[in-house]
Design a protein around this motif. Structure first.
Motif, PDB file in Angstrom:
ATOM      1  N   LEU A  30       0.827  -1.208   0.000  1.00 58.14           N
ATOM      2  CA  LEU A  30       0.000   0.000   0.000  1.00 58.14           C
ATOM      3  C   LEU A  30       0.865   1.264   0.000  1.00 58.14           C
ATOM      4  N   PRO A  31       0.351   2.362  -0.598  1.00 56.58           N
ATOM      5  CA  PRO A  31       1.211   3.497  -0.922  1.00 56.58           C
ATOM      6  C   PRO A  31       1.548   4.473   0.214  1.00 56.58           C
ATOM      7  N   ASP A  32       0.688   4.654   1.183  1.00 61.15           N
ATOM      8  CA  ASP A  32       0.993   5.667   2.199  1.00 61.15           C
ATOM      9  C   ASP A  32       0.694   5.164   3.607  1.00 61.15           C
ATOM     10  N   THR A  33       1.025   5.989   4.558  1.00 57.42           N
ATOM     11  CA  THR A  33       0.896   5.628   5.970  1.00 57.42           C
ATOM     12  C   THR A  33      -0.540   5.294   6.343  1.00 57.42           C
ATOM     13  N   THR A  35      -3.212   4.223   4.479  1.00 61.79           N
ATOM     14  CA  THR A  35      -3.754   2.957   3.971  1.00 61.79           C
ATOM     15  C   THR A  35      -3.057   1.770   4.613  1.00 61.79           C
ATOM     16  N   ARG A  36      -1.783   1.915   4.923  1.00 57.91           N
ATOM     17  CA  ARG A  36      -1.080   0.851   5.648  1.00 57.91           C
ATOM     18  C   ARG A  36      -1.649   0.679   7.045  1.00 57.91           C
ATOM     19  N   LEU A  99      -0.201  12.613   2.251  1.00 53.56           N
ATOM     20  CA  LEU A  99      -1.218  11.717   1.716  1.00 53.56           C
ATOM     21  C   LEU A  99      -0.741  11.168   0.370  1.00 53.56           C
ATOM     22  N   TRP A 100      -1.295  10.047  -0.018  1.00 56.30           N
ATOM     23  CA  TRP A 100      -1.012   9.474  -1.323  1.00 56.30           C
ATOM     24  C   TRP A 100      -1.529  10.431  -2.391  1.00 56.30           C
ATOM     25  N   LYS A 101      -0.828  10.533  -3.508  1.00 54.26           N
ATOM     26  CA  LYS A 101      -1.230  11.488  -4.550  1.00 54.26           C
ATOM     27  C   LYS A 101      -2.574  11.136  -5.184  1.00 54.26           C
ATOM     28  N   THR A 103      -5.196  10.315  -3.421  1.00 59.21           N
ATOM     29  CA  THR A 103      -6.226  10.538  -2.414  1.00 59.21           C
ATOM     30  C   THR A 103      -7.258  11.518  -2.949  1.00 59.21           C
TER      31      THR A 103
END
Length: 119
Positions: A30-33, A35-36, A99-101, A103
């Motif tokens: 997963l891409p960012d903190t 979602t992990r 945030l993930w880009k 989002t």
């Protein structure tokens, strides 16, 4: 113990182990903190709970008594893990973790705007 109860307990524990593996894959992929953190708090909690319930059923069927330590473990994990995931996500947000880009919506940013406008 009967073969049916062994099979049911085995399936429950195997499902818990598979959910724990899904958690591990989610933490890696997963891409960012945020979602992990979601993967860790949701699927890991369910995976650990299924393993503990399988162990509880095993000892209940084998010995005929319910293990209080396993019950406390189930309650403790059920209460603390989602709360810890939520608090870690909040701490990451307030410390400026990006945030993930991809989002789409930032609910906390909107909530802070409303709060600052009312003050």
């Amino acid at each position: 113990m009967t073969a049916i109860s062994d099979l049911i307990i085995g399936i429950i524990i195997l499902m818990g182990a598979l959910l724990t593996v899904v958690t591990m894959i989610g933490l890696i992929r997963l891409p960012d903190t945020y979602t992990r953190s979601h993967a860790a708090s949701k699927s890991a909690t369910l995976g650990v709970l299924l393993i503990l319930v399988g162990c509880l059923l095993f000892f209940w069927i084998r010995d005929g008594s319910i293990n209080g330590q396993l019950l406390l473990g189930i309650v403790f994990v059920f209460i603390t893990s989602p709360v810890a995931g939520h608090l870690l996500g909040r701490a990451a947000y307030y410390s400026g973790s990006p945030l993930w880009k991809g989002t789409v919506q930032d609910d906390l940013k909107e909530k802070q705007k409303k709060r600052s406008m009312s003050e």
